[in-house]
Design a protein around this motif. Structure first.
Motif, PDB file in Angstrom:
ATOM      1  N   PHE A 244       0.836  -1.201   0.000  1.00 45.24           N
ATOM      2  CA  PHE A 244       0.000   0.000   0.000  1.00 45.24           C
ATOM      3  C   PHE A 244       0.876   1.259   0.000  1.00 45.24           C
ATOM      4  O   PHE A 244       0.576   2.254  -0.672  1.00 45.24           O
ATOM      5  CB  PHE A 244      -0.921   0.014   1.224  1.00 45.24           C
ATOM      6  N   LYS A 245       1.959   1.185   0.758  1.00 47.46           N
ATOM      7  CA  LYS A 245       2.882   2.320   0.822  1.00 47.46           C
ATOM      8  C   LYS A 245       3.498   2.599  -0.544  1.00 47.46           C
ATOM      9  O   LYS A 245       3.631   3.759  -0.968  1.00 47.46           O
ATOM     10  CB  LYS A 245       3.976   2.020   1.850  1.00 47.46           C
ATOM     11  N   GLU A 246       3.873   1.539  -1.259  1.00 49.83           N
ATOM     12  CA  GLU A 246       4.440   1.691  -2.605  1.00 49.83           C
ATOM     13  C   GLU A 246       3.412   2.293  -3.551  1.00 49.83           C
ATOM     14  O   GLU A 246       3.732   3.157  -4.362  1.00 49.83           O
ATOM     15  CB  GLU A 246       4.912   0.333  -3.129  1.00 49.83           C
ATOM     16  N   TRP A 247       2.184   1.814  -3.461  1.00 53.02           N
ATOM     17  CA  TRP A 247       1.125   2.304  -4.343  1.00 53.02           C
ATOM     18  C   TRP A 247       0.831   3.789  -4.122  1.00 53.02           C
ATOM     19  O   TRP A 247       0.400   4.486  -5.036  1.00 53.02           O
ATOM     20  CB  TRP A 247      -0.162   1.512  -4.114  1.00 53.02           C
ATOM     21  N   ALA A 248       1.048   4.268  -2.907  1.00 47.94           N
ATOM     22  CA  ALA A 248       0.712   5.654  -2.569  1.00 47.94           C
ATOM     23  C   ALA A 248       1.825   6.646  -2.905  1.00 47.94           C
ATOM     24  O   ALA A 248       1.647   7.856  -2.766  1.00 47.94           O
ATOM     25  CB  ALA A 248       0.354   5.761  -1.093  1.00 47.94           C
ATOM     26  N   LYS A 249       2.968   6.136  -3.370  1.00 48.04           N
ATOM     27  CA  LYS A 249       4.101   7.020  -3.665  1.00 48.04           C
ATOM     28  C   LYS A 249       3.832   7.875  -4.895  1.00 48.04           C
ATOM     29  O   LYS A 249       3.467   7.362  -5.950  1.00 48.04           O
ATOM     30  CB  LYS A 249       5.370   6.197  -3.888  1.00 48.04           C
ATOM     31  N   LYS A 250       4.081   9.167  -4.758  1.00 52.28           N
ATOM     32  CA  LYS A 250       3.956  10.068  -5.910  1.00 52.28           C
ATOM     33  C   LYS A 250       5.204  10.007  -6.769  1.00 52.28           C
ATOM     34  O   LYS A 250       5.138  10.040  -7.992  1.00 52.28           O
ATOM     35  CB  LYS A 250       3.714  11.503  -5.430  1.00 52.28           C
ATOM     36  N   CYS A 251       6.346   9.951  -6.107  1.00 50.21           N
ATOM     37  CA  CYS A 251       7.629   9.947  -6.820  1.00 50.21           C
ATOM     38  C   CYS A 251       8.184   8.525  -6.873  1.00 50.21           C
ATOM     39  O   CYS A 251       8.245   7.837  -5.854  1.00 50.21           O
ATOM     40  CB  CYS A 251       8.626  10.859  -6.120  1.00 50.21           C
ATOM     41  N   ILE A 252       8.564   8.088  -8.065  1.00 50.89           N
ATOM     42  CA  ILE A 252       9.131   6.751  -8.221  1.00 50.89           C
ATOM     43  C   ILE A 252      10.595   6.803  -8.667  1.00 50.89           C
ATOM     44  O   ILE A 252      11.137   5.819  -9.168  1.00 50.89           O
ATOM     45  CB  ILE A 252       8.310   5.917  -9.224  1.00 50.89           C
ATOM     46  N   CYS A 253      11.230   7.951  -8.461  1.00 51.96           N
ATOM     47  CA  CYS A 253      12.652   8.075  -8.805  1.00 51.96           C
ATOM     48  C   CYS A 253      13.486   7.208  -7.860  1.00 51.96           C
ATOM     49  O   CYS A 253      13.085   6.972  -6.707  1.00 51.96           O
ATOM     50  CB  CYS A 253      13.094   9.534  -8.682  1.00 51.96           C
ATOM     51  N   PRO A 254      14.658   6.745  -8.292  1.00 54.82           N
ATOM     52  CA  PRO A 254      15.533   5.956  -7.423  1.00 54.82           C
ATOM     53  C   PRO A 254      15.905   6.758  -6.170  1.00 54.82           C
ATOM     54  O   PRO A 254      16.005   7.991  -6.225  1.00 54.82           O
ATOM     55  CB  PRO A 254      16.769   5.706  -8.294  1.00 54.82           C
TER      56      PRO A 254
END
Length: 308
Positions: A244-254
């Motif tokens: 759920f935490k991953e899904w809620a991320k706005k930024c997916i930069c390394p």
């Protein structure tokens, strides 16, 4: 009709899904408690129920027949059925109550109990692979690995060695007795509790099933859908919380990026439960098994990229 299973967090489930208008997946239908309550509370909901246990499906068919075409029941693992339903129907919500039902636990012939005369632990009794196969056929290293990984047993090597020495082990009763000699007792909790948990998870591939369910939801991203998952131990809860935490991320930069270069609009939706919903003291008093239940809820973005 005698109800063999008390659904956990029932009021909380109804409250959080009472406004669903359309198709809703009950991924772990069981004995129909959550589905019945949702169907009674919401006239606009249509439930697609899934269960791999034939006894549970037959019970729910009779229990829910008054709702007619508002309920449809599917046989199989939810990891296999959910993707098909996501492809076919505009799903507005999903509930998964991960774990074993009270009836499965209470019936000695199912082999989940410490005093059972069999070693079974299958949720789907058509599956030929049982707890007997794990206990009597796995190598010492394999046993050690699943006991540590799925039961978080510190002295996993010792109990694995003891099981090898006492083979063949034909009943849950024998296995529980071995655990009582080797594993420490913690308060009122039976020493074999985490051992049985680890074997049950291995037999039914429970954590893999959960991961596959989350993979399917991530792939299909049902627009505006509310996703509720009830877990009963830290391994499951950790998986759900992290996803759920991953899904809620706005930024997916390394992580090593100095600044955001992805434009920061990649969240799949939002987490609706900052902390998991847990049972009240009143519910725990009525149903002690609800003590460890945790409900987390996530909502996917709708067509406009916003939450409803």
């Amino acid at each position: 009709m005698q109800i063999p299973h008390i659904p956990v967090l029932l009021d909380e489930v109804v409250e959080n899904f009472k406004e669903i208008d359309g198709y809703f997946i009950d991924a772990t239908l069981g004995y129909g408690g959550h589905s019945e309550a949702l169907l009674e509370a919401n006239k606009n909901i249509k439930i697609l129920g899934i269960d791999q246990d034939e006894e549970a499906r037959e019970f729910s068919r009779k229990r829910l027949e008054e709702f007619g075409d508002r309920i449809k029941i599917y046989r199989g693992r939810y990891s296999e059925v959910v993707p098909k339903l996501l492809e076919k129907f505009p799903i507005k919500g999903l509930l998964a109550d991960i774990g074993v039902s009270s009836l499965q636990l209470d019936k000695a012939e199912r082999g989940f109990r410490f005093d059972s005369d069999v070693l079974d632990m299958r949720m789907d009794r058509t599956n030929p692979f049982t707890a007997y196969d794990v206990v009597n056929n796995y190598s010492q290293e394999q046993l050690k690995e699943i006991f540590y990984k799925y039961g978080e047993i510190r002295n996993a090597a010792k109990i694995a060695q003891e099981i090898i020495k006492n083979r063949p082990i034909k009943s849950a009763k024998e296995l529980a007795a071995i655990a009582s000699r080797v594993l420490p007792k913690k308060g009122k909790i039976h020493p074999a509790t985490t051992l049985f948990q680890a074997i049950r998870i291995e037999v039914n591939q429970e954590l893999i099933e959960l991961e596959k369910l989350l993979d399917a939801l991530e792939l299909y991203k049902p627009k505006g859908a509310k996703i509720g998952i009830i877990t009963f131990h830290s391994l499951e809860d950790r998986i759900v919380k992290q996803r759920f935490k991953e899904w809620a991320k706005k930024c997916i930069c390394p992580p090593q990026s100095m600044r955001c270069e992805c434009e920061g609009d990649h969240q799949l939706g939002m987490i609706l439960t900052k902390k998991p919903i847990v049972a009240t003291q009143e519910e725990i008093a009525q149903n002690p098994r609800s003590r460890s239940a945790k409900l987390r809820i996530f909502q996917f973005r709708d067509d406009n990229g916003t939450q409803r």
